[in-house]
Each structure stands twice: as structure tokens, then as C-alpha cells.
Design an enzyme around this catalytic site. Sequence first.
Site, PDB file in Angstrom:
ATOM      1  N   ASN A 226     -33.128  21.045  15.613  1.00 27.14           N
ATOM      2  CA  ASN A 226     -33.703  21.394  16.905  1.00 27.14           C
ATOM      3  C   ASN A 226     -35.040  22.080  16.619  1.00 27.14           C
ATOM      4  OD1 ASN A 226     -34.556  22.996  19.165  1.00 27.14           O
ATOM      5  ND2 ASN A 226     -32.515  22.865  20.028  1.00 27.14           N
ATOM      6  N   GLU A 257     -34.720  18.652  21.133  1.00 26.65           N
ATOM      7  CA  GLU A 257     -35.654  19.499  21.869  1.00 26.65           C
ATOM      8  C   GLU A 257     -37.092  19.282  21.376  1.00 26.65           C
ATOM      9  OE1 GLU A 257     -35.731  23.910  23.967  1.00 26.65           O
ATOM     10  OE2 GLU A 257     -34.537  23.639  22.153  1.00 26.65           O
ATOM     11  N   TYR A 333     -28.721  16.467  22.238  1.00 28.22           N
ATOM     12  CA  TYR A 333     -29.098  17.814  22.653  1.00 28.22           C
ATOM     13  C   TYR A 333     -28.295  18.120  23.915  1.00 28.22           C
ATOM     14  CZ  TYR A 333     -32.031  21.712  24.265  1.00 28.22           C
ATOM     15  OH  TYR A 333     -32.485  22.942  24.693  1.00 28.22           O
ATOM     16  N   ASP A 373     -27.884  19.797  18.357  1.00 24.55           N
ATOM     17  CA  ASP A 373     -27.636  21.088  18.974  1.00 24.55           C
ATOM     18  C   ASP A 373     -26.605  20.870  20.074  1.00 24.55           C
ATOM     19  OD1 ASP A 373     -27.639  23.492  20.273  1.00 24.55           O
ATOM     20  OD2 ASP A 373     -29.769  23.489  20.793  1.00 24.55           O
ATOM     21  N   ASN A 375     -24.921  23.256  21.458  1.00 26.83           N
ATOM     22  CA  ASN A 375     -24.966  24.418  22.363  1.00 26.83           C
ATOM     23  C   ASN A 375     -23.612  25.067  22.598  1.00 26.83           C
ATOM     24  OD1 ASN A 375     -27.396  25.565  23.393  1.00 26.83           O
ATOM     25  ND2 ASN A 375     -27.915  23.576  24.278  1.00 26.83           N
ATOM     26  N   ASP A 470     -36.476  28.318  16.185  1.00 26.61           N
ATOM     27  CA  ASP A 470     -35.392  29.297  16.332  1.00 26.61           C
ATOM     28  C   ASP A 470     -34.068  28.723  15.816  1.00 26.61           C
ATOM     29  OD1 ASP A 470     -35.275  27.478  18.383  1.00 26.61           O
ATOM     30  OD2 ASP A 470     -35.046  28.945  19.997  1.00 26.61           O
ATOM     31  N   HIS A 471     -34.048  27.429  15.507  1.00 24.65           N
ATOM     32  CA  HIS A 471     -32.928  26.795  14.823  1.00 24.65           C
ATOM     33  C   HIS A 471     -33.357  26.425  13.404  1.00 24.65           C
ATOM     34  CE1 HIS A 471     -30.302  25.734  18.403  1.00 24.65           C
ATOM     35  NE2 HIS A 471     -31.433  26.066  19.001  1.00 24.65           N
TER      36      HIS A 471
END
Length: 480
Positions: A226, A257, A333, A373, A375, A470-471
Amino acid sequence: MREGMRATYSRRAASKNSEIKKDEQSVVEKEDVAESNLEIEKVRSDPSQLQSMTVKELRELTRRMGISVKGTKKDLVAALMDSLGVEENGKVGKPSVGQVSPSEVSLKRKGGTSVVVEQKIETMEVISETPIKKRSRTKQKSVKSTTLEENSVTNVKLNKTSVQKETLVVQAAVSKAGLGLSDDTEPWTILVHKKPQAEWIPYNPKTMRPPPLSKDTRALKILSWNVNGLKALLKSRGFSVQQLAQREDFDVLCLQETKMQEKDVEVIKDTLLDGYTNSFWTCSVSKLGYSGTAIISRVKPLSIKYGLGVPDHDTEGRVVTVEFDDFYLLTAYVPNAGDGLKRLTYRVTEWDPSLGNYMKELEKSKPVILTGDLNCAHQEIDIHDPAGNRKSAGFTKEERESFETNFLAKGFVDTFRKQHPNVVAYSYWGYRQNCRKTNKGWRLDYFLVSESIVEKVHDSYILPDISASDHSPLGLILKL
């Protein structure tokens, strides 16, 4: 009275100025130490630099490393290479015990728990403290990264204190290598969890990955990431995807993303990666510059499909499927439940069931690999603060049950958790509150595979040192 007050104010001002100067001096000293250690790590990663340095520069480097040596340039180079644990052919070897820098550290494994051993000039002492706390009496200037195979320490006195729940770790300097590292430490090796179990240990990919496969073993290496905006990754964050490919030598790269628009894809896809001629992108059309996924491969697939075949789910560019000879590969995603959990119901009652059913339908013809991802931090081991996030998107009871029902219960295996049942590892750290540096993370990214091919999985791993998003990326090596 006024003269006395003036004298008092003068003394206070002088004392405050003295404290400010001390603080400034301390900052400068810390910066010098950091710069010095970064230079040493650069030389360690590329020992050939020593040959191009002047005698003066070599002497300065020996001084910084605490090495006492005189002689010609050849003598200086030989001493530095020996101290760095580098053989004359450039390979990493074992540093000589007598020439190890005062800041050198070694990791010992004892009962499945990481133990930090700090070596000083006169003695060696185990740091027996809880994670992320420091001893005021221990003057730590810096530490350098070593692997278990590089250790060469003798006569080490081990503290007999029980360390069943407190995993002792080291924040070690690492080479930035242009791959987006945000600092000079390895925070992922720190066990940060509000409710740790006795058998849990922190993730260290340097020591926990299996040996590489032999060159004559047929295998496919897949990376998933991601990127939180591909254009931003390449421009403002200055990340080189080509350099990542050279380092990891992957066959397939799955992205989530991307936040790309179709017009952006045409500009970027042909220049993003050399040698990867098969590129498949899907973008959000309901909200521009949002979501988006892609699969980039140097292996030509048999077929490509975009979306789940459900119009209500396919306007945000969240799924790409490619078919290879032996399996289907999906990058996904999964929608976030969002602020106030406003998409939670949609997520667990519509999206997850549709994705799970789609995968089972594909599985009727050949095995399936899902990556991306997703989530959801599935279990308490997958998030640093489970109690504090029960009502947070990604860790609600509803999402975790949906993950179990629609994927795991349908026969898809979480490959990382199968390989590392007791390892605390994260793949996402929020930008707020410095979460990556303190390792307050979540494991939201996965490789799920059909049970029929789970034994073919050689390695499932995370690359936490890649911090341009951030991933962090994760990888899967599948024997064919």
C-alpha cells in the site's frame, strides 16, 4: 534592595545561559555521533569507499571508531576492514573482539527471547530493562546493526533476571540505501504491545526468514505494498521503485491505494520499472485521486480481470486479478470502515462476502492468492493496543468476525501467521504520534492462499525497513 535584586537576576541569567549552552553542546555532540555512525554504516555497506579515501580521512575514521593504528594507507585500510568485520574481498565477516568499537552490540538468542548485550571498553553488561526504556547510568552513544551470524563476543556475563514477558531488543543503525528509511533505528524489533503473552516475540526479518531457495528451484516472488499515493511516493518522498526491484528481485509487484487517475497511469506505467512489461491498473472513477490498485509483472499472465463483477463494488478501483499457469493472484484494497464507522455495515455485509465468494468461485479452477491491504487486524497479536481500539476501524468485533467468516473459514490461510504463530509484527503505522518510531502499529496487510498450495509457500515476510509509506511492503515466495 534593588542592587541585591539586580545581582540575583544577574546570577539567574548567567545560570540560565550556562544551561542553554550545555543543551546546545549536547545537541551538537549527538548530531556529531549520529553523523559519525552514519558514515561508518555507509563504509560497512560499501567497503570499496576505503580505497578512495585519503590518509587523513582514514585516520579520522579510525579515531572515530576508537581504533589505534599507525602506518601506511594499506595498514589503515586493513585495520578498518578488520574492525568493520569486512574481509579483503569485500564480504562481511566476523569483527575481531579486540578491535570492536565501544558502541558495538551483539544479539544473543536465549530461550526464544532476544537479549541485548552491550559491549564497553572494559566490561560487557546485559541491559535487562523493559522495551523503549533507558538506563540513566548507561551512557549509550550509538549502536550498530549485526545479525546472529556476525556475532563474535566472548566472556559475556548474562543477567539472570527472568525475561519471559519482557523481550529485550536493540535499536540498531541501518543503512538508508535510498529506500525511504525514516530514521537510523530498527523499532520493529521492539516488542510494543499493551497485552503481551509470555511466548510472544518481536519480529526481526534478519533472523526469522528461512534460507534462500537453491537456484535450480522454480519459484515466484511476489511483493505487495500500500503506497498511499504513488505520485507522492515518487516525487515528494523521492522513492525509487527501480531500486526496490534491484534489492528484492521480485517477479510481481502488487500495489494498493495508488490514488492514480487513468491519465496518470499512461504517463507513469512505462517508466516505473524496467523489465516489467506487463502492467495492469484500475482507478477509482466515482472519486478521482482515491483508492486504486495495480499489478506489475515480468511474467505474462494468461488473463486479467478488473473488479469483482459487482457494479456497486467496482467504481473505486479496488481489485485486480491476474491468472497464471498455477494460480490466480488478486491484489485488493478493502474499504476502510471510515471515521465514525460509517462504512462498517457495507464492509462486513456486502464487500467482504462478495470478495470471499469471488475467490471461492475462482478456486474451482485453480488455487487463489489474495494480497493487499485488507484493513483488518485479525487478532490481538496483530495490533499494539487491542483494548484501546475495540471501536476503531480495522479492529472492531464485526470486522474481525467478517475476516474469519469470509476468508479463513472458507479455507484461505494467513501465510505470515502460519509461519510465525507467536511473532508480533506490524505492517502499518499511523503518521500521527510518531507511531513508526515507537512501533505502535497494526498488521493490516496479508498474503492469503488456498489450502491446496499452503505447503508450497517458502517464505511470507514483511519489509519494515521500507518506510516511504505508512505501510511497509510484504513478500511471498512460492515454490512452483
